[in-house]
Design an enzyme around this catalytic site. Structure first.
Site, PDB file in Angstrom:
ATOM      1  N   HIS A  64      58.453  33.783  32.612  1.00 28.00           N
ATOM      2  CA  HIS A  64      58.408  34.678  33.777  1.00 28.00           C
ATOM      3  C   HIS A  64      57.904  36.059  33.325  1.00 28.00           C
ATOM      4  O   HIS A  64      58.293  36.527  32.247  1.00 28.00           O
ATOM      5  CB  HIS A  64      59.823  34.774  34.351  1.00 28.00           C
ATOM      6  CG  HIS A  64      59.906  35.384  35.716  1.00 28.00           C
ATOM      7  ND1 HIS A  64      59.693  36.722  35.950  1.00 28.00           N
ATOM      8  CD2 HIS A  64      60.162  34.842  36.934  1.00 28.00           C
ATOM      9  CE1 HIS A  64      59.827  36.975  37.240  1.00 28.00           C
ATOM     10  NE2 HIS A  64      60.111  35.842  37.863  1.00 28.00           N
TER      11      HIS A  64
ATOM     12  N   GLU B  66      65.803  28.627  55.079  1.00 28.75           N
ATOM     13  CA  GLU B  66      66.745  28.486  53.951  1.00 28.75           C
ATOM     14  C   GLU B  66      67.947  29.415  54.153  1.00 28.75           C
ATOM     15  O   GLU B  66      68.373  30.157  53.268  1.00 28.75           O
ATOM     16  CB  GLU B  66      66.088  28.740  52.589  1.00 28.75           C
ATOM     17  CG  GLU B  66      66.844  28.127  51.421  1.00 28.75           C
ATOM     18  CD  GLU B  66      66.214  28.422  50.058  1.00 28.75           C
ATOM     19  OE1 GLU B  66      66.492  29.490  49.485  1.00 28.75           O
ATOM     20  OE2 GLU B  66      65.443  27.572  49.575  1.00 28.75           O
TER      21      GLU B  66
ATOM     22  N   ASP C 149      66.301  34.682  49.856  1.00 27.72           N
ATOM     23  CA  ASP C 149      67.275  35.692  49.431  1.00 27.72           C
ATOM     24  C   ASP C 149      66.715  36.790  48.537  1.00 27.72           C
ATOM     25  O   ASP C 149      67.443  37.389  47.762  1.00 27.72           O
ATOM     26  CB  ASP C 149      68.415  34.990  48.688  1.00 27.72           C
ATOM     27  CG  ASP C 149      67.899  34.148  47.520  1.00 27.72           C
ATOM     28  OD1 ASP C 149      66.753  34.370  47.086  1.00 27.72           O
ATOM     29  OD2 ASP C 149      68.644  33.269  47.044  1.00 27.72           O
TER      30      ASP C 149
ATOM     31  N   HIS D  65      64.899  33.414  34.638  1.00 23.97           N
ATOM     32  CA  HIS D  65      64.498  34.734  35.129  1.00 23.97           C
ATOM     33  C   HIS D  65      65.622  35.521  35.788  1.00 23.97           C
ATOM     34  O   HIS D  65      65.438  36.659  36.187  1.00 23.97           O
ATOM     35  CB  HIS D  65      63.355  34.588  36.147  1.00 23.97           C
ATOM     36  CG  HIS D  65      63.784  33.977  37.441  1.00 23.97           C
ATOM     37  ND1 HIS D  65      64.377  34.696  38.444  1.00 23.97           N
ATOM     38  CD2 HIS D  65      63.728  32.712  37.897  1.00 23.97           C
ATOM     39  CE1 HIS D  65      64.652  33.905  39.460  1.00 23.97           C
ATOM     40  NE2 HIS D  65      64.282  32.688  39.156  1.00 23.97           N
TER      41      HIS D  65
ATOM     42  N   ARG E 127      68.551  37.906  36.899  1.00 23.80           N
ATOM     43  CA  ARG E 127      69.009  39.202  36.389  1.00 23.80           C
ATOM     44  C   ARG E 127      70.344  39.079  35.636  1.00 23.80           C
ATOM     45  O   ARG E 127      70.570  39.764  34.642  1.00 23.80           O
ATOM     46  CB  ARG E 127      69.178  40.182  37.556  1.00 23.80           C
ATOM     47  CG  ARG E 127      67.874  40.854  37.966  1.00 23.80           C
ATOM     48  CD  ARG E 127      68.080  41.737  39.212  1.00 23.80           C
ATOM     49  NE  ARG E 127      67.044  42.748  39.346  1.00 23.80           N
ATOM     50  CZ  ARG E 127      65.785  42.502  39.702  1.00 23.80           C
ATOM     51  NH1 ARG E 127      65.376  41.276  39.935  1.00 23.80           N
ATOM     52  NH2 ARG E 127      64.920  43.492  39.814  1.00 23.80           N
TER      53      ARG E 127
ATOM     54  N   GLU F  86      70.891  38.556  45.095  1.00 26.74           N
ATOM     55  CA  GLU F  86      70.519  37.542  46.091  1.00 26.74           C
ATOM     56  C   GLU F  86      71.659  37.220  47.059  1.00 26.74           C
ATOM     57  O   GLU F  86      71.422  36.987  48.243  1.00 26.74           O
ATOM     58  CB  GLU F  86      70.040  36.261  45.393  1.00 26.74           C
ATOM     59  CG  GLU F  86      68.673  36.388  44.720  1.00 26.74           C
ATOM     60  CD  GLU F  86      68.722  37.034  43.341  1.00 26.74           C
ATOM     61  OE1 GLU F  86      69.836  37.331  42.842  1.00 26.74           O
ATOM     62  OE2 GLU F  86      67.655  37.246  42.746  1.00 26.74           O
TER      63      GLU F  86
HETATM   64  C1  UD1 Z   1      62.429  38.086  42.135  1.00 23.47           C
HETATM   65  C2  UD1 Z   1      63.614  38.019  43.107  1.00 23.47           C
HETATM   66  C3  UD1 Z   1      64.498  36.812  42.779  1.00 23.47           C
HETATM   67  C4  UD1 Z   1      63.675  35.538  42.743  1.00 23.47           C
HETATM   68  C5  UD1 Z   1      62.520  35.712  41.768  1.00 23.47           C
HETATM   69  C6  UD1 Z   1      61.635  34.497  41.760  1.00 23.47           C
HETATM   70  C7  UD1 Z   1      64.588  40.112  43.938  1.00 23.47           C
HETATM   71  C8  UD1 Z   1      65.432  41.273  43.636  1.00 23.47           C
HETATM   72  N1  UD1 Z   1      64.417  39.241  42.948  1.00 23.47           N
HETATM   73  O1  UD1 Z   1      62.939  38.330  40.826  1.00 23.47           O
HETATM   74  O2  UD1 Z   1      65.496  36.692  43.785  1.00 23.47           O
HETATM   75  O3  UD1 Z   1      64.505  34.465  42.330  1.00 23.47           O
HETATM   76  O4  UD1 Z   1      61.729  36.839  42.173  1.00 23.47           O
HETATM   77  O5  UD1 Z   1      60.773  34.497  40.647  1.00 23.47           O
HETATM   78  O6  UD1 Z   1      64.086  40.000  45.031  1.00 23.47           O
HETATM   79  N2  UD1 Z   1      55.996  40.627  37.578  1.00 23.47           N
HETATM   80  C9  UD1 Z   1      54.653  40.571  37.299  1.00 23.47           C
HETATM   81  N3  UD1 Z   1      53.857  39.736  38.039  1.00 23.47           N
HETATM   82  C10 UD1 Z   1      54.342  38.929  39.035  1.00 23.47           C
HETATM   83  C11 UD1 Z   1      55.722  38.981  39.299  1.00 23.47           C
HETATM   84  C12 UD1 Z   1      56.536  39.832  38.575  1.00 23.47           C
HETATM   85  O7  UD1 Z   1      54.163  41.264  36.427  1.00 23.47           O
HETATM   86  O8  UD1 Z   1      53.561  38.195  39.665  1.00 23.47           O
HETATM   87  C13 UD1 Z   1      56.868  41.522  36.776  1.00 23.47           C
HETATM   88  C14 UD1 Z   1      56.704  43.007  37.205  1.00 23.47           C
HETATM   89  O9  UD1 Z   1      56.848  43.817  36.076  1.00 23.47           O
HETATM   90  C15 UD1 Z   1      57.879  43.208  38.138  1.00 23.47           C
HETATM   91  C16 UD1 Z   1      58.932  42.352  37.448  1.00 23.47           C
HETATM   92  O10 UD1 Z   1      58.232  41.201  36.991  1.00 23.47           O
HETATM   93  O11 UD1 Z   1      58.249  44.561  38.255  1.00 23.47           O
HETATM   94  C17 UD1 Z   1      60.109  41.962  38.277  1.00 23.47           C
HETATM   95  O12 UD1 Z   1      59.739  41.398  39.536  1.00 23.47           O
HETATM   96  P1  UD1 Z   1      60.846  41.375  40.721  1.00 23.47           P
HETATM   97  O13 UD1 Z   1      60.254  40.721  41.925  1.00 23.47           O
HETATM   98  O14 UD1 Z   1      61.459  42.707  40.901  1.00 23.47           O
HETATM   99  O15 UD1 Z   1      62.005  40.483  40.109  1.00 23.47           O
HETATM  100  P2  UD1 Z   1      62.037  38.967  39.693  1.00 23.47           P
HETATM  101  O16 UD1 Z   1      62.843  38.906  38.451  1.00 23.47           O
HETATM  102  O17 UD1 Z   1      60.685  38.403  39.698  1.00 23.47           O
HETATM  103  N1  UDP Z   2      57.282  27.299  39.526  1.00 19.45           N
HETATM  104  C1  UDP Z   2      55.881  27.342  39.393  1.00 19.45           C
HETATM  105  N2  UDP Z   2      55.360  27.686  38.176  1.00 19.45           N
HETATM  106  C2  UDP Z   2      56.125  28.005  37.108  1.00 19.45           C
HETATM  107  C3  UDP Z   2      57.537  27.989  37.260  1.00 19.45           C
HETATM  108  C4  UDP Z   2      58.083  27.645  38.486  1.00 19.45           C
HETATM  109  O1  UDP Z   2      55.150  27.045  40.340  1.00 19.45           O
HETATM  110  O2  UDP Z   2      55.576  28.306  36.033  1.00 19.45           O
HETATM  111  C5  UDP Z   2      57.846  26.976  40.856  1.00 19.45           C
HETATM  112  C6  UDP Z   2      58.980  25.984  40.876  1.00 19.45           C
HETATM  113  O3  UDP Z   2      58.515  24.644  40.941  1.00 19.45           O
HETATM  114  C7  UDP Z   2      59.741  26.387  42.128  1.00 19.45           C
HETATM  115  C8  UDP Z   2      59.538  27.890  42.170  1.00 19.45           C
HETATM  116  O4  UDP Z   2      58.399  28.168  41.359  1.00 19.45           O
HETATM  117  O5  UDP Z   2      59.151  25.845  43.305  1.00 19.45           O
HETATM  118  C9  UDP Z   2      60.756  28.579  41.638  1.00 19.45           C
HETATM  119  O6  UDP Z   2      60.492  29.912  41.378  1.00 19.45           O
HETATM  120  P1  UDP Z   2      61.501  30.818  40.559  1.00 19.45           P
HETATM  121  O7  UDP Z   2      62.239  29.991  39.569  1.00 19.45           O
HETATM  122  O8  UDP Z   2      60.696  31.976  40.063  1.00 19.45           O
HETATM  123  O9  UDP Z   2      62.454  31.392  41.685  1.00 19.45           O
HETATM  124  P2  UDP Z   2      63.826  30.895  42.349  1.00 19.45           P
HETATM  125  O10 UDP Z   2      63.603  29.554  42.936  1.00 19.45           O
HETATM  126  O11 UDP Z   2      64.890  30.911  41.303  1.00 19.45           O
HETATM  127  O12 UDP Z   2      64.088  31.952  43.377  1.00 19.45           O
END
Ligand code: UD1
Ligand code: UDP
Length: 379
Positions: free
Chosen positions: A238, A118, A96, A205, A207, A132
């Site tokens: 995160h 999923e 999602d 994490h 929003r 999502e």
């Molecule tokens: C995203 C997904 C969310 C998912 C989550 C899992 C969307 C809109 N959101 O949220 O559904 O549950 O991932 O973790 O698709 N960043 C880094 N390094 C990384 C990853 C992220 O620096 O490896 C920082 C960057 O500044 C980036 C920000 O995090 O711009 C947000 O990342 P983004 O993918 O937009 O949103 P998440 O909160 O990670």
């Molecule tokens: N996870 C990981 N390292 C971390 C935190 C989470 O590998 O430091 C794994 C966790 O076991 C799960 C996945 O990341 O499999 C979940 O990711 P996240 O919570 O970012 O996203 P969501 O599942 O809410 O979309």
């Protein structure tokens, strides 16, 4: 059959890795192309390296502080030439995220079939979780094949008009990933912990929780650790700046609260295994923890994963200080309440979801889906 697997974030990578492995094991049947959008960068790369996946295409879209418009347009524009050139028989997307939704839309524009891994999760509240819930609805509208993790997800799909002959309950591939990782190692902790202390593991994490809700969550974690001298907490923070700023500001100077970088999946599984209690707003962690016999308090008011809540091993407490405190204190002080929640149940799968998906794909390609009958998982 040419299959393109498209994903971009950490959870998608963890949950698609078993699918990539299953397809690659059957190279006689599948030519597999892995295309990452890299909506996440470091967190995606961590998961890819654990599962030994070298992407064939990397769109490298992540930008600091990216917003939904940027991710969606970058994925659409990045995927267009890749899809036009490779023209897969089917593209597989997961879950999602914005990557999922934009990749599905790109396939739709080019009339390329989509398989949704999923599929069918819903809260039926279009703004919760945001974005999502709408990403799932759009992806399921576009998809041709649906790999639902549970019977409840299948029912959601059928109610929304998906063709029953194209909906399969496979289990969630996260359980495949978890079992694979546990079979390699489950005790490589990323930091030294006091063996005499109980561990609270927390991740957040979402929003919806940015700002005041996250402040309440942090305040509760701080007060819990203050209140129980035999408890310490670990929070892999995160990298989203909105999370990082609040968590660091609220919790950086507590000696029994360890703020650490996002962990590779193996050490994170070791942390889950070591934890007495997990506080999280994560989807994936809600699915994994029941298999590990760990009580989970979910820092959200609604969940699209009701199965473990119904079984009594996961509880919704929302991002609310009083609820988090009340339920955590109960679990940390009342062994009977704790034991009632610390039961090994596995409503999300049996570790064979990816094999089922591969098998369903071969039937789809051969035009023999009807022969499959009910591909229900057996747990
Ligand atoms: C995203 C997904 C969310 C998912 C989550 C899992 C969307 C809109 N959101 O949220 O559904 O549950 O991932 O973790 O698709 N960043 C880094 N390094 C990384 C990853 C992220 O620096 O490896 C920082 C960057 O500044 C980036 C920000 O995090 O711009 C947000 O990342 P983004 O993918 O937009 O949103 P998440 O909160 O990670
Ligand atoms: N996870 C990981 N390292 C971390 C935190 C989470 O590998 O430091 C794994 C966790 O076991 C799960 C996945 O990341 O499999 C979940 O990711 P996240 O919570 O970012 O996203 P969501 O599942 O809410 O979309």
């Amino acid at each position: 059959m040419n299959v393109m697997v498209v994903f971009g974030t950490r959870p998608e990578a963890i949950k698609m890795a078993p699918v990539v492995q299953a397809l690659r094991q059957r190279s006689d049947a599948f030519e597999t192309c892995v295309c990452v959008t890299a909506q996440h960068r470091q967190m995606l790369d961590q998961a890819l390296s654990l599962f030994d996946i070298e992407p064939d295409v990397d769109l490298n879209v992540m930008r600091p502080h990216q917003d939904l418009f940027q991710i969606t347009t970058a994925v659409l524009n990045g995927l267009k030439p890749v899809l036009e050139e490779r023209r897969p028989d089917i593209a597989l997307v997961h879950g999602d995220t914005s990557t999922t939704m934009a990749a599905s839309l790109a396939c739709y524009y080019l009339k390329i079939p989509v398989g949704h891994v999923e599929a069918g999760l819903r809260t039926f509240d279009r703004y919760y979780p945001f974005p999502e819930e709408m990403n799932r609805v759009v992806t399921d509208s576009v998809a041709t094949l649906y790999f639902a993790p549970t019977g409840g997800a299948r029912d959601n799909l059928l109610r929304s008009g998906a063709s029953p002959s194209h909906v399969f309950v496979t289990g969630n591939t996260v359980i495949d990933a978890l079992f694979y990782t546990l079979s390699r190692s489950a005790d490589r902790l990323p930091l030294t912990l006091d063996p005499a202390k109980r561990l609270i593991l927390a991740t957040m994490h979402r929003r919806e929780n940015f700002g005041e809700p996250m402040r309440e969550i942090c305040r509760a974690i701080r007060d819990l650790v203050d209140g129980f001298s035999d408890v310490e907490a670990v929070i892999p923070v995160h990298p989203n700046p909105a999370v990082r700023e609040m968590v660091t500001q609220m919790l950086c100077d507590e000696p029994r609260i360890h703020l650490i970088e996002p962990q590779e999946y193996e050490p994170f599984c070791a942390l889950m295994n070591r934890a007495s209690l997990i506080l999280t707003d994560s989807g994936g962690v809600q699915e994994e923890a029941p298999s590990l016999k760990k009580p989970v308090l979910v820092l959200r008011d609604e969940t699209e994963r009701p199965e473990a809540v119904q079984m009594g091993v996961v509880k919704l407490v929302g991002p609310h200080y009083a609820r988090i405190m009340e339920e955590s204190v109960r679990l940390l002080s009342d062994p009977a309440a704790y034991d009632a929640m610390a039961r090994a149940v596995s409503p999300y799968g049996d570790g064979k979801a990816a094999q089922r998906i591969a098998s369903i794909l071969t039937h789809y390609h051969a035009g023999t889906l009807a022969e499959l009958g009910d591909a229900e998982m057996t747990t």
